[in-house]
Design a protein around this motif. Structure first.
Motif, PDB file in Angstrom:
ATOM      1  N   ASN A   1       0.885  -0.959  -0.112  1.00 57.82           N
ATOM      2  CA  ASN A   1       0.001   0.122  -0.064  1.00 57.82           C
ATOM      3  C   ASN A   1       0.911   1.302   0.097  1.00 57.82           C
ATOM      4  O   ASN A   1       1.955   1.452   0.563  1.00 57.82           O
TER       5      ASN A   1
ATOM      6  N   TYR B   1       0.554   4.552   1.275  1.00 47.48           N
ATOM      7  CA  TYR B   1       0.112   5.721   2.219  1.00 47.48           C
ATOM      8  C   TYR B   1       1.227   6.159   2.968  1.00 47.48           C
ATOM      9  O   TYR B   1       1.711   5.197   3.740  1.00 47.48           O
TER      10      TYR B   1
ATOM     11  N   THR C   1       2.516   7.560   6.262  1.00 48.03           N
ATOM     12  CA  THR C   1       2.210   7.486   7.522  1.00 48.03           C
ATOM     13  C   THR C   1       2.934   8.393   8.514  1.00 48.03           C
ATOM     14  O   THR C   1       4.252   8.899   8.251  1.00 48.03           O
TER      15      THR C   1
ATOM     16  N   ILE D   1       0.830  15.608   1.423  1.00 52.99           N
ATOM     17  CA  ILE D   1      -0.007  14.700   2.169  1.00 52.99           C
ATOM     18  C   ILE D   1      -1.527  15.338   2.169  1.00 52.99           C
ATOM     19  O   ILE D   1      -2.676  14.904   2.138  1.00 52.99           O
TER      20      ILE D   1
ATOM     21  N   GLY E   1      -4.891  13.626   0.941  1.00 49.94           N
ATOM     22  CA  GLY E   1      -6.238  13.205   1.519  1.00 49.94           C
ATOM     23  C   GLY E   1      -5.906  11.694   1.910  1.00 49.94           C
ATOM     24  O   GLY E   1      -5.128  11.352   2.261  1.00 49.94           O
ATOM     25  N   ASP E   2      -7.369  11.209   1.747  1.00 44.10           N
ATOM     26  CA  ASP E   2      -7.198  10.032   2.101  1.00 44.10           C
ATOM     27  C   ASP E   2      -6.835   8.774   0.943  1.00 44.10           C
ATOM     28  O   ASP E   2      -7.004   7.845   0.852  1.00 44.10           O
ATOM     29  N   ARG E   3      -6.289   9.442  -0.311  1.00 41.81           N
ATOM     30  CA  ARG E   3      -6.214   8.592  -1.609  1.00 41.81           C
ATOM     31  C   ARG E   3      -4.761   7.899  -1.372  1.00 41.81           C
ATOM     32  O   ARG E   3      -3.874   8.441  -0.744  1.00 41.81           O
ATOM     33  N   GLU E   4      -4.517   6.864  -2.202  1.00 39.59           N
ATOM     34  CA  GLU E   4      -3.264   6.091  -2.045  1.00 39.59           C
ATOM     35  C   GLU E   4      -2.395   6.858  -3.265  1.00 39.59           C
ATOM     36  O   GLU E   4      -3.089   7.304  -4.205  1.00 39.59           O
TER      37      GLU E   4
END
Length: 280
Positions: free
Chosen positions: A3, A5, A7, A39, A43-46
């Motif tokens: 993934n 993303y 962090t 970031i 947003g919440d997208r990969e």
């Protein structure tokens, strides 16, 4: 399947990585600020290559090319650190600038006016800070290396960005600084300190200079610490025409960086063209 993303833990590790590479505190803060901007865009997208390119386009709509490239450099370094090289993007190609906008070039006459006005307002520290930066070419962050000992010896040993260099202090500046440290009873350490005894930082100097420019009737677009460094560079190069030596004095690793510092406004180039007299 991996993934993609970013962090909070990755950001913390990245900041530690930059510190281990001996990046300055300000550089680390700048990189982290740039990554958080990405970031926020993500947003919440990969992360995908398409989103990375979209981020580049969004920056280009909001900022000048040089600023965009600076933020993309941070982005690419974070992608390299994360092992996500496939998301790195190319920087915007920028043609080397030939002229400095006249509205941003601080002249020697305006510099003198700033110094005199600071003296008239009894801002002795600010007057000496301005003269110290402009007569030595040091960065505002390097003022901490202007110490009582360096004033006595005439040489400041400056360490910045993993490099060390010697900066010579002009004799007239040393006389002024000696008088200042006597008046302020400064016996050791940095010469330029706050009321709490801490070394001044760029925000202290920036704020005082912005206030000074109003009293001196000098455009605020021209008055910031780094412009004093540019004035030093242009003045030195006009005398010596030695860009390699100037790069050493400024602490630059690349002459290409130094070229930016010696760009003058179009006025001088216009005068040179007129003197060529190639029109009948």
């Amino acid at each position: 399947m991996e993934n993609y993303y970013p962090t909070p833990e990755m950001l913390e590790l990245f900041a530690g990585h930059l510190a281990q590479e001996e990046k300055s505190v300000h550089t680390v803060e700048k990189y982290m600020r740039d990554i958080r901007k990405f970031i926020g865009f993500l947003g919440d997208r990969e992360i995908t290559k398409e989103l990375a390119i979209g981020y580049k386009k969004t920056l280009a709509e909001q900022y000048a090319a040089s600023s965009v490239n600076s933020m993309l450099a941070s982005f690419n370094q974070f992608m390299e650190f994360a092992g996500w090289r496939q998301f790195k993007v190319r920087q915007i190609k920028v043609q080397r600038r030939l002229y400095c906008p006249e509205e941003k070039e601080l002249t020697k006459e305006e510099y003198y006016r700033l110094v005199r006005t600071a003296g008239d307002l009894n801002k002795d520290r600010l007057s000496l800070i301005i003269q110290t930066i402009c007569s030595t070419g040091i960065r505002v962050s390097e003022l901490v290396f202007i110490t009582v000992n360096s004033v006595q010896s005439g040489i400041a040993n400056v360490e910045c960005k993993g490099k060390s260099r010697q900066v010579f202090l002009p004799q007239k500046l040393r006389i002024l600084l000696r008088k200042y440290v006597r008046q302020k009873s400064i016996r050791r350490g940095p010469v330029f300190v706050t009321r709490e005894g801490k070394p001044v930082n760029r925000s202290n100097v920036w704020k005082e200079m912005k206030d000074l420019c109003r009293h001196a009737n000098v455009s605020g677009m021209k008055v910031f610490p780094h412009n004093l460094r540019h004035l030093f560079a242009r003045t030195y190069y006009k005398m010596e025409k030695d860009i390699s030596k100037l790069a050493d004095l400024l602490g630059h690793s690349s002459i290409n960086t130094t070229r930016i510092y010696i760009i003058t406004s179009g006025n001088e180039h216009r005068r040179q063209i007129e003197r060529m007299r190639l029109i009948l």
